[in-house]
Structure formats: structure tokens, C-alpha cells
Scaffold this motif. Structure first.
Motif, PDB file in Angstrom:
ATOM      1  N   ASN A   1       0.828  -1.204   0.000  1.00 20.18           N
ATOM      2  CA  ASN A   1       0.000   0.000   0.000  1.00 20.18           C
ATOM      3  C   ASN A   1       0.863   1.254   0.000  1.00 20.18           C
ATOM      4  OD1 ASN A   1      -2.507  -1.428   0.186  1.00 20.18           O
ATOM      5  ND2 ASN A   1      -2.023  -1.849   2.323  1.00 20.18           N
ATOM      6  N   ARG A   2       1.919   1.235   0.771  1.00 19.21           N
ATOM      7  CA  ARG A   2       2.801   2.399   0.815  1.00 19.21           C
ATOM      8  C   ARG A   2       3.491   2.603  -0.533  1.00 19.21           C
ATOM      9  NH1 ARG A   2       4.430   5.458   4.872  1.00 19.21           N
ATOM     10  NH2 ARG A   2       6.331   6.674   4.672  1.00 19.21           N
ATOM     11  N   LEU A   3       3.895   1.500  -1.179  1.00 19.18           N
ATOM     12  CA  LEU A   3       4.520   1.621  -2.496  1.00 19.18           C
ATOM     13  C   LEU A   3       3.545   2.198  -3.513  1.00 19.18           C
ATOM     14  CD1 LEU A   3       6.792   1.167  -4.476  1.00 19.18           C
ATOM     15  CD2 LEU A   3       6.075  -1.216  -4.689  1.00 19.18           C
ATOM     16  N   LEU A   4       2.282   1.744  -3.483  1.00 15.87           N
ATOM     17  CA  LEU A   4       1.285   2.305  -4.391  1.00 15.87           C
ATOM     18  C   LEU A   4       1.110   3.796  -4.144  1.00 15.87           C
ATOM     19  CD1 LEU A   4      -1.475  -0.467  -4.387  1.00 15.87           C
ATOM     20  CD2 LEU A   4      -0.098   0.258  -6.332  1.00 15.87           C
ATOM     21  N   GLY A   5       1.086   4.179  -2.871  1.00 16.72           N
ATOM     22  CA  GLY A   5       0.967   5.600  -2.559  1.00 16.72           C
ATOM     23  C   GLY A   5       2.150   6.404  -3.066  1.00 16.72           C
ATOM     24  N   GLN A   6       3.349   5.841  -2.940  1.00 11.56           N
ATOM     25  CA  GLN A   6       4.537   6.537  -3.441  1.00 11.56           C
ATOM     26  C   GLN A   6       4.485   6.698  -4.955  1.00 11.56           C
ATOM     27  OE1 GLN A   6       7.575   3.966  -1.892  1.00 11.56           O
ATOM     28  NE2 GLN A   6       7.858   5.162  -0.032  1.00 11.56           N
ATOM     29  N   VAL A   7       4.050   5.653  -5.661  1.00  9.03           N
ATOM     30  CA  VAL A   7       3.962   5.737  -7.122  1.00  9.03           C
ATOM     31  C   VAL A   7       2.941   6.790  -7.534  1.00  9.03           C
ATOM     32  CG1 VAL A   7       3.287   4.467  -9.196  1.00  9.03           C
ATOM     33  CG2 VAL A   7       4.744   3.378  -7.498  1.00  9.03           C
ATOM     34  N   LEU A   8       1.765   6.740  -6.909  1.00  9.50           N
ATOM     35  CA  LEU A   8       0.734   7.727  -7.245  1.00  9.50           C
ATOM     36  C   LEU A   8       1.200   9.141  -6.925  1.00  9.50           C
ATOM     37  CD1 LEU A   8      -2.595   6.022  -6.140  1.00  9.50           C
ATOM     38  CD2 LEU A   8      -2.154   7.065  -8.353  1.00  9.50           C
ATOM     39  N   GLY A   9       1.806   9.316  -5.754  1.00  9.20           N
ATOM     40  CA  GLY A   9       2.274  10.647  -5.380  1.00  9.20           C
ATOM     41  C   GLY A   9       3.351  11.163  -6.306  1.00  9.20           C
ATOM     42  N   LEU A  10       4.315  10.289  -6.664  1.00  8.08           N
ATOM     43  CA  LEU A  10       5.404  10.703  -7.545  1.00  8.08           C
ATOM     44  C   LEU A  10       4.886  11.132  -8.905  1.00  8.08           C
ATOM     45  CD1 LEU A  10       8.436  10.900  -8.236  1.00  8.08           C
ATOM     46  CD2 LEU A  10       8.347   8.490  -8.890  1.00  8.08           C
ATOM     47  N   PHE A  11       4.039  10.286  -9.505  1.00  9.39           N
ATOM     48  CA  PHE A  11       3.526  10.626 -10.823  1.00  9.39           C
ATOM     49  C   PHE A  11       2.539  11.789 -10.754  1.00  9.39           C
ATOM     50  CE2 PHE A  11       5.163   6.448 -11.951  1.00  9.39           C
ATOM     51  CZ  PHE A  11       5.674   6.693 -13.206  1.00  9.39           C
ATOM     52  N   GLY A  12       1.783  11.876  -9.657  1.00  9.16           N
ATOM     53  CA  GLY A  12       0.875  13.009  -9.516  1.00  9.16           C
ATOM     54  C   GLY A  12       1.614  14.331  -9.457  1.00  9.16           C
ATOM     55  N   LEU A  13       2.697  14.381  -8.670  1.00  9.76           N
ATOM     56  CA  LEU A  13       3.490  15.611  -8.598  1.00  9.76           C
ATOM     57  C   LEU A  13       4.168  15.903  -9.936  1.00  9.76           C
ATOM     58  CD1 LEU A  13       5.109  15.205  -5.063  1.00  9.76           C
ATOM     59  CD2 LEU A  13       3.292  16.782  -5.737  1.00  9.76           C
ATOM     60  N   GLY A  14       4.685  14.848 -10.587  1.00  7.30           N
ATOM     61  CA  GLY A  14       5.286  15.056 -11.908  1.00  7.30           C
ATOM     62  C   GLY A  14       4.290  15.586 -12.914  1.00  7.30           C
ATOM     63  N   ALA A  15       3.069  15.019 -12.896  1.00 10.48           N
ATOM     64  CA  ALA A  15       2.034  15.500 -13.809  1.00 10.48           C
ATOM     65  C   ALA A  15       1.628  16.930 -13.479  1.00 10.48           C
ATOM     66  CB  ALA A  15       0.817  14.574 -13.738  1.00 10.48           C
ATOM     67  N   LEU A  16       1.616  17.275 -12.184  1.00 10.16           N
ATOM     68  CA  LEU A  16       1.271  18.646 -11.801  1.00 10.16           C
ATOM     69  C   LEU A  16       2.309  19.631 -12.329  1.00 10.16           C
ATOM     70  CD1 LEU A  16      -0.552  20.551 -10.179  1.00 10.16           C
ATOM     71  CD2 LEU A  16       0.834  20.048  -8.165  1.00 10.16           C
ATOM     72  N   ILE A  17       3.588  19.279 -12.215  1.00  8.28           N
ATOM     73  CA  ILE A  17       4.643  20.149 -12.757  1.00  8.28           C
ATOM     74  C   ILE A  17       4.513  20.260 -14.267  1.00  8.28           C
ATOM     75  CG2 ILE A  17       7.140  20.351 -13.059  1.00  8.28           C
ATOM     76  CD1 ILE A  17       7.449  18.981 -10.329  1.00  8.28           C
ATOM     77  N   ALA A  18       4.260  19.129 -14.930  1.00  7.71           N
ATOM     78  CA  ALA A  18       4.091  19.168 -16.384  1.00  7.71           C
ATOM     79  C   ALA A  18       2.903  20.025 -16.775  1.00  7.71           C
ATOM     80  CB  ALA A  18       3.923  17.743 -16.919  1.00  7.71           C
ATOM     81  N   ALA A  19       1.807  19.930 -16.012  1.00 10.66           N
ATOM     82  CA  ALA A  19       0.630  20.759 -16.317  1.00 10.66           C
ATOM     83  C   ALA A  19       0.935  22.236 -16.109  1.00 10.66           C
ATOM     84  CB  ALA A  19      -0.546  20.335 -15.433  1.00 10.66           C
ATOM     85  N   GLY A  20       1.684  22.543 -15.041  1.00 10.83           N
ATOM     86  CA  GLY A  20       2.051  23.942 -14.822  1.00 10.83           C
ATOM     87  C   GLY A  20       2.885  24.496 -15.961  1.00 10.83           C
ATOM     88  N   PHE A  21       3.856  23.737 -16.429  1.00 11.64           N
ATOM     89  CA  PHE A  21       4.666  24.177 -17.568  1.00 11.64           C
ATOM     90  C   PHE A  21       3.829  24.304 -18.833  1.00 11.64           C
ATOM     91  CE2 PHE A  21       8.745  22.329 -15.564  1.00 11.64           C
ATOM     92  CZ  PHE A  21       8.950  23.533 -14.892  1.00 11.64           C
ATOM     93  N   ALA A  22       2.883  23.360 -19.013  1.00 11.36           N
ATOM     94  CA  ALA A  22       2.034  23.429 -20.200  1.00 11.36           C
ATOM     95  C   ALA A  22       1.178  24.687 -20.187  1.00 11.36           C
ATOM     96  CB  ALA A  22       1.152  22.179 -20.282  1.00 11.36           C
ATOM     97  N   VAL A  23       0.627  25.030 -19.022  1.00 14.86           N
ATOM     98  CA  VAL A  23      -0.174  26.257 -18.916  1.00 14.86           C
ATOM     99  C   VAL A  23       0.701  27.478 -19.153  1.00 14.86           C
ATOM    100  CG1 VAL A  23      -1.496  27.687 -17.323  1.00 14.86           C
ATOM    101  CG2 VAL A  23      -1.887  25.222 -17.411  1.00 14.86           C
ATOM    102  N   HIS A  24       1.903  27.459 -18.586  1.00 14.16           N
ATOM    103  CA  HIS A  24       2.833  28.573 -18.790  1.00 14.16           C
ATOM    104  C   HIS A  24       3.141  28.749 -20.273  1.00 14.16           C
ATOM    105  CE1 HIS A  24       6.695  30.711 -18.859  1.00 14.16           C
ATOM    106  NE2 HIS A  24       6.362  31.202 -17.674  1.00 14.16           N
ATOM    107  N   GLY A  25       3.413  27.662 -20.964  1.00  8.00           N
ATOM    108  CA  GLY A  25       3.692  27.753 -22.393  1.00  8.00           C
ATOM    109  C   GLY A  25       2.491  28.200 -23.193  1.00  8.00           C
ATOM    110  N   ALA A  26       1.292  27.722 -22.811  1.00  3.26           N
ATOM    111  CA  ALA A  26       0.084  28.110 -23.543  1.00  3.26           C
ATOM    112  C   ALA A  26      -0.175  29.603 -23.422  1.00  3.26           C
ATOM    113  CB  ALA A  26      -1.109  27.319 -23.015  1.00  3.26           C
ATOM    114  N   ILE A  27      -0.012  30.136 -22.214  1.00  5.08           N
ATOM    115  CA  ILE A  27      -0.264  31.569 -22.030  1.00  5.08           C
ATOM    116  C   ILE A  27       0.797  32.387 -22.762  1.00  5.08           C
ATOM    117  CG2 ILE A  27      -0.377  33.409 -20.313  1.00  5.08           C
ATOM    118  CD1 ILE A  27      -1.527  31.405 -18.374  1.00  5.08           C
ATOM    119  N   GLY A  28       2.059  31.952 -22.677  1.00  6.61           N
ATOM    120  CA  GLY A  28       3.108  32.674 -23.395  1.00  6.61           C
ATOM    121  C   GLY A  28       2.859  32.711 -24.889  1.00  6.61           C
ATOM    122  N   THR A  29       2.449  31.578 -25.466  1.00  2.00           N
ATOM    123  CA  THR A  29       2.151  31.540 -26.903  1.00  2.00           C
ATOM    124  C   THR A  29       0.961  32.425 -27.234  1.00  2.00           C
ATOM    125  OG1 THR A  29       3.019  29.289 -27.021  1.00  2.00           O
ATOM    126  CG2 THR A  29       1.582  30.006 -28.814  1.00  2.00           C
TER     127      THR A  29
END
Length: 761
Positions: free
Chosen positions: A239-267
Motif C-alpha cells: 500500500n505504501r509503495l502504491l501511494g509513493q507511485v501515485l504521489g510521484l507521478f501526480g506531482l510530476g504531472a502537476l509540474i508538467a501541467a504547470g509548464f504546459a499552462v505557462h507555455g500556452a499563455i506565453g504563446t
């Protein structure tokens, strides 16, 4: 304010698809982060609750029957003691299932320390002398409930189940950890040892308390030591490993989404410089311009976050499997409401911060438009490009490549933003492939044997081995023994295994060093190396009963069992120290394609009730929910990549509008002009795929091996996706990007001359 809302509404109508994708991506990110939070709570809370309510012992000592445990109550740091309780190892059977258990004599009144928490039925009663209480996981494995009868194979004894209880001690694991059965002392007539629990005033002093207890009792009296840290780690498990995987990818996806929004607004800002200048000319302040973009994207993020929180709260508990159980438990925890609010708010604030950084540039746009330069820096064709045109390479390919990488800082930013979600997808695919390898090639992941067989009063070791190897689907049966050994310093016990012989060695899976072939040579798991702070090539000393055992570690094996705290050698090596040692188990390796469960049933039937046969636990079995999690994360990351792709296509089309007249003037057809934009988009996607693959594969190996090291299995288990799968991912990304770019590029290439002149102006 009215003008601001009208501008935001107009922009929403123009970019409805992008807004929808941003809402969906935010919802997926918040759901993954909330599920990670739920899994972390689920991993820790149930065991912690049982330990607190039961006033669990921090240390459990298994000693011989003659050990004088009375002196342990006087040790400094010992708050109270449970036991000693007489105990014996037996095998019980129910409804066709068998299990190795520890039958522990307990008083009619539940003890004050280490008290089992009844889940059903009642506690022991002298009126039912053969009554027993089963640990809950053991009861599930035996399909037993109060009122059922248990048999002891090879004897005429019968036991009656009167209750099922939860315990904070290490739980039953078939073939690895015996189950726990509480019975009246009269039901344990010939105990092979005794068990005593120590509750400490300071849990952090557990190692020191074990050392003092071993010193008082003598190393020869100690059979096994288990601590509350080991029990907690085993309970948290997957269970802890599943939580770590979800948290890691969730944070990575959040950073990717933030960069995507930043790029969209800049364009978008670059495409609306003239409109922003007009807004400022009619009275908009820089702050109002910034608020237009900020509030608009905050609304998208807020909508996605609220939808994710509502869906998780309403439907999360109904999800089948472990995720649903985790959400159900998490919803009853004290910090549930705070987490349900904090996670979405944190995601929205992060997206708002990246939006604000991009929107700040819009506030700096001057009220009077600055004329664009006639040619952008680096806009001239390079020498290779001119030579390619000279050798009749299609102009669309040359100009498309040139357009994709002319403005290097901007082009590199686009490639980086698109590569981030693709990189995380490569990592997710690597995790999937590693799980598949545990099932498809277990012998390469530290699981060469498929079955563990123990015999009771039936045939001896030679007869048992001959019986096992008569099955046509059994490739080999390796005799062996596993004992608990005290480590140097006497602060913990580890598993010491002797499997196979020097003539027929056991096929350990090695990640470092070489096999143990000579006298006193052994291999060890990563957990043992970390526990003893040793490396391959060192000598280690341990104690089995009152016999010291000194071994030379010549290799590191991939060891999924016992958190890697295992040292393995041959049965011959252990016999040199104890000539009377006899095999107590057999590890059975099967022929390729054999079904372990069917072979286990055949062997159990052939043993006529004298063989206890279990399939070897595969650590990937407990991670089956991870497959669905990986698919969901890939979908979220694909949405984020789609947002960035749409942004890149829009920017390429707008940047190419002023070149339309020149391209048409040199004789290019609308189809060729469309091909230029499509090629530019495809080249950008190809560069992102190459970067994601080049960086994602090493990152995936590092992350998976780091998790392997922390769990005790050890590094060397990471497996990357096959070249065909990576090629399929790259082809899908490049062809998908090209297909998405075709329609807007075609529309732009067929614009009227007046529209083109307006865009250039």
C-alpha cells in the motif's frame, strides 16, 4: 470588470478544446494525489490503530522452554511484559487448506500487553478446552470462522475455532511467516519453546533493548526476535509503495501541467500582442490584463480540482479492490477533511503561480505595438538546409525542419515542455514492464523456485525429494533449511538459508559478485547488507542458537523475501558447522509453462496429507492495482501532452502567417505550405520523443532500483520497455502531432490574401 469578463468569454470560445483538456488534466492530477494520500493513510493507520488499542509489545522474543525470562521485567526501559507463553509449531488444516502456525498458550483473560483485538466470536473459555482464536489473515487463508473445526494432519486432534482476532504482530504469509493461533495452555501439552513480549518506555531504544535481552537470556536461548518496526513495515507493504507511485507521478504531472499552462499563455500572448496593446490603449491597466489570464486559468484549474475532489469523495470508496478499501478507511481518519481540501487547493495554487508568471509578461506589453523585425534572429537558412534544397530534397521538409528549430530558446522550451509528460510516460511504461517481468520471468527477479514444500511425519528428506521429482512438470527439487540467526551486536534476527548442495547448487539470482561455490561462501540480500553495513567481499559472523557461523559474502542476490534480510549458502556449508542438520523444506523449480497451483495440488495429493505445499509469494501479486493506476496516469499525461501540442501548433501557425505571402510568391502550393507546418510540428514531437526516451530510461532504472534498495530486494530489478513499445510510443506521438497540425495548417494556407495582409500588418 465587465470588459474583463467579455475578453475571457471570447478567449474561452476561441480555445474551448484547450480549456476542456486543462480541466480534465487537472482533475486527473488531483485524483491521483488524493488517492496517494488515501493509500499512505491506509498503509499506516490500520496497524497503528491495532497496535495502540492492543498495547502492542515492541519486541517479541522466541526462546527455548528452559530460558529464565523473569529477569527481563527488571531491565531498564521495559515498561511491561507479555507472557511468557508456551508455544509450539504445528500444521493445521481446514476446508482443504493447510497452514503452518504457532500454537500459543494464552490465559482465559486477554493479556494487558499484546492483547488480540477480537473481530468476531469470543475469547478463550475454559469451558471449551479445545477452543482456539485465529489471527485474522490466517482465518481468511483457511476460510475459517467461529464454529469451524481444525485438524492437525498426522494426529487425531481437533481444534474448535471460537474467535478471530487482529494482532499487531507479523501476520501470516504462506510459506514464509507462520500464522498465530491462541489456545489455552492445556491445549499446548508439549511446548517446543516460549514467547515473551516486551513493551518499552521508549520505542526508539528497540535495538538496545533486544541487545540487553539477549545478553540476559544468552544467545543460545534465543530462537527468533521480531520488532514493531518489522511488523509495521510488513503491514504497510504494497500500500505504501502504491501511494509513493501515485504521489510521484501526480506531482510530476502537476509540474508538467504547470509548464504546459505557462507555455500556452506565453504563446497566446505572442499571438495577441496587438489586441493587448489595444486593451491598454483604451484604459486597461497592467494589473487588469494580468487578471484576465490569471482568473481564466484559475477557473479552469478550480473546476477540475473541485470535480476531482467530489468524484473521489463520492465514488472512491466504491472502487473495487485495494484502492476502494484505502479510500473507505481514509474517509474515516481525522485528517481526511483537511487533506481533501489541502490537496486540490495546493494544485490550484501551483497552476495559479505558473499562470501568474506567464501572465506577468502580458502586463508588460506596451500600449503602442512594436513593429516586428523583418526577419527573426537566426531566420536565414543554414548551409546544410540550402544544400538540401540544391539536391532536390522536398522544400516542405527542409523549410519545416528550419521553422521548427529557427528560434532556439523558444524551440527548446517547447521541446522540453512536450518531453516532460512523455518522459513520465516512459517511466510509467518501465514500471509496467518490471511488474510483467516478475510474472513472465520470475527466475530473473529472485524467484527461481515456484513452490515451497515442507513434510511433517511423512517420508524423510530423501523420500520427499524423490516423490517431488517424480512429477513430470517438476524440473528440480532443492533440499534446504531456514533458521533464524542473531546478527552481530544481537539487536535483530535474520534468515539464514541453506539451499541445494555444492553438487547441485540452488540457482540464486545474482545482481553483484559470483555464486557461492566454496566452503563458507554465501550470498546476501540488500536488506542484510544495509542492516549489517557490509559489502560484497566482507566476512560476517552470526549466531544460530549457541553456534557461531562465519560466512564470506561473495555475491548479492535479488531477495524478495523477509525485506532482503537473508543470507543464503549451501546446505553442505551449514552441515560443516552442524553435522546433524537435516533438510526441513524443499524449493521446487518447475518446467517452463507449468501451472504452480495445479502442480501444488498434485504434489499435496501424492503426499497423502504429509506435505505442506505452498506457491512462492510473488511481490508483484500485491501490486496488481498498479496496472490500472499506470493506465490512468498515462491518460492524464497524454492530456497534458495534448495541451502542449495544441499550444505548439497554434504558435507555429501564427508565426507562419507572415511568411505566407513569401511562400506563395516563390511558387509553393497550399499543400506544400501545409506540409511545412506539419513537418515542423512532427520534428518538434520527434525531438521531444528522443529527449524523453534518452532521459526517461535512465531515470526509470534509477527510480525502480532505488525503490528496490529501500525495500530490501536490491537494485537490478528495473526493466525498460521493449524497443518495439518505445518505437510505438514515438510513432504515435509524431504521427498524432502531425495529424493534429494538418487541419489548422491547411486552413491557414488557404486564407485569403486580405486576411494574410492583415496578419502581417
Amino acid at each position: 470588470m465587465r470588459a474583463t469578463l467579455r475578453w475571457a468569454h471570447s478567449d474561452l470560445r476561441t480555445h474551448r478544446g484547450e480549456a476542456l483538456f486543462l480541466v480534465l488534466a487537472t482533475a486527473g492530477i488531483v485524483v491521483s494525489l488524493l488517492l496517494a494520500t488515501a493509500l499512505f493513510g491506509y498503509a499506516t493507520n490500520p496497524w497503528q490503530r491495532v497496535f495502540a488499542q492492543a498495547r502492542g509489545a515492541h519486541v517479541w522474543l522466541h526462546t527455548d522452554a528452559a530460558a529464565d525470562t523473569g529477569a527481563l521485567t527488571a531491565l531498564d526501559g521495559v515498561e511491561s511484559v507479555a507472557g511468557p507463553y508456551p508455544a509450539v509449531s504445528v500444521t493445521v488444516a481446514s476446508r482443504g487448506s493447510r497452514a503452518s502456525v504457532e500454537l500459543r498458550g494464552s490465559p482465559p483473560e486477554p493479556p494487558s500487553v499484546g492483547r488480540p483485538l477480537l473481530a468476531s466470536g469470543r475469547w478463550l473459555d475454559p469451558a471449551v478446552p479445545d477452543g482456539v482464536v485465529l489471527e485474522s489473515r490466517l482465518a481468511r487463508a483457511l476460510l475459517a470462522q467461529p464454529g469451524d473445526r481444525l485438524t492437525l494432519p498426522g494426529t487425531a486432534r481437533r481444534l474448535t475455532v471460537v474467535g478471530v482476532a487482529d494482532s499487531a504482530e507479523p501476520r501470516y504469509r504462506p510459506g514464509e511467516q507462520p500464522g498465530l493461533v491462541w489456545a489455552l495452555p492445556s491445549a499446548v501439552p508439549d511446548p517446543g519453546g516460549q514467547v515473551i513480549g516486551l513493551r518499552l518506555t521508549d520505542p526508539d531504544d528497540t535495538g538496545y533493548a533486544v541487545q540487553r535481552a539477549v545478553t540476559v537470556l544468552g544467545a543460545g536461548s534465543i530462537g527468533e526476535v521480531s520488532t514493531w518496526q518489522q511488523a509495521r513495515a510488513e503491514a504497510q507493504g504494497d500500500n505504501r509503495l502504491l501511494g509513493q507511485v501515485l504521489g510521484l507521478f501526480g506531482l510530476g504531472a502537476l509540474i508538467a501541467a504547470g509548464f504546459a499552462v505557462h507555455g500556452a499563455i506565453g504563446t497566446r500572448i505572442r499571438g495577441h500582442l496587438r489586441d493587448i496593446s489595444v486593451l491598454k490603449a483604451i484604459g486597461f491597466t497592467p494589473g487588469q490584463v494580468v487578471r484576465v489570464f490569471l482568473l481564466q486559468h484559475l477557473a479552469y484549474a478550480l473546476l477540475g480540482a473541485v470535480a476531482a475532489a467530489a468524484l473521489t469523495e463520492a465514488l472512491g470508496g466504491r472502487t473495487p479492490g485495494r484502492l476502494g478499501d484505502a479510500v473507505g478507511v481514509w474517509q474515516g481518519l481525522p485528517g481526511h477533511t483537511a487533506a481533501l481540501v489541502a490537496v486540490p487547493v495546493g494544485a490550484v495554487l501551483f497552476i495559479g503561480a505558473t499562470t501568474g508568471l506567464a501572465a506577468w509578461r502580458a502586463g508588460r506589453v506596451p500600449p503602442v505595438p512594436v513593429p516586428r523585425p523583418a526577419a527573426p534572429p537566426g531566420g536565414r537558412l543554414s548551409g546544410p538546409a540550402r544544400r538540401a534544397l540544391g539536391v532536390r530534397v522536398p522544400p516542405a521538409l527542409v523549410l519545416g525542419w528550419h521553422e521548427a528549430f529557427t528560434r532556439r530558446p523558444r524551440s527548446l522550451g517547447t521541446v522540453a515542455r512536450l518531453a516532460l509528460p512523455l518522459l513520465l510516460i516512459v517511466v510509467a511504461m518501465s514500471a509496467w514492464t518490471t511488474l510483467d517481468r516478475f510474472h513472465s520471468s520470475p527466475e530473473r527477479m529472485g524467484l527461481p523456485a515456484a513452490l515451497t514444500v515442507r513434510s511433517d511425519t511423512g517420508p524423510g528428506a530423501p523420500g520427499t525429494r524423490a516423490l517431488l521429482e517424480r512429477d513430470p512438470q517438476v524440473a528440480a527439487a532443492y533440499p534446504g533449511v531456514e533458521v533464524a540467526a542473531l546478527v552481530p551486536g544481537q539487536t535483530a534476527t535474520i534468515a539464514l538459508r541453506g539451499l541445494g548442495t555444492r553438487a547441485e547448487p540452488y540457482p540464486y539470482t545474482l545482481a553483484e559478485g559470483r555464486p557461492a561455490r566454496g566452503p563458507d561462501e554465501a550470498v546476501a540480500g540488500q536488506g542484510l547488507l544495509d542492516l549489517l553495513d557490509v559489502e560484497v567481499g566482507d566476512w560476517v559472523r552470526m549466531t544460530v542458537g549457541d553456534r557461531p557461523q562465519v560466512l564470506h559474502l561473495v555475491g548479492r542476490s535479488i531477495e524478495p523475501d523477509n525485506a532482503g534480510r537473508v543470507v543464503s549458502t549451501s546446505l553442505d556449508t551449514l552441515r560443516e558447522n552442524d553435522p546433524g542438520l537435516r533438510p526441513t523444506l524443499h524449493q521446487v523449480r518447475l518446467e517452463p509453462g507449468a501451472d504452480p497451483h495445479r502442480v501444488a495440488d498434485r504434489l499435496a495429493a501424492a503426499g497423502r496429507g504429509h506435505l505442506d505445499v505452498h506457491t512462492v509469494a510473488n511481490p508483484a501479486d500485491g501490486l496488481s492495482p498498479l496496472r490500472g493506476v499506470v493506465l490512468g496516469l498515462i491518460a492524464v499525461l497524454a492530456l497534458i501532452g495534448l495541451i502542449e501540442l495544441l499550444t505548439a501548433i497554434g504558435g507555429t501557425v501564427r508565426e507562419g502567417e507572415r511568411d505566407l505571402l513569401a511562400l506563395k510568391a516563390i511558387g509553393l502550393s497550399p499543400r506544400q505550405i501545409t506540409a511545412i507546418t506539419v513537418t515542423a510540428t512532427g520534428c518538434t514531437a520527434l525531438a521531444a520523443v528522443l529527449a524523453a526516451t534518452a532521459l526517461g530510461l535512465p531515470l526509470a532504472h534509477w527510480l525502480i532500483d532505488a525503490q528496490g534498495r529501500s525495500s530490501g530486494i536490491g537494485a537490478g530489478i528495473a526493466q525498460g520497455p521493449s524497443p518495439g513499445l518505445l518505437l510505438l510510443l514515438g510513432a504515435a506521438a509524431v504521427l498524432g502531432a502531425s495529424a493534429l497540425a494538418a487541419l489548422p495548417a491547411s486552413r491557414a494556407a488557404r486564407r485569403r490574401l486580405a486576411d494574410t495582409l492583415t496578419a502581417v500588418a
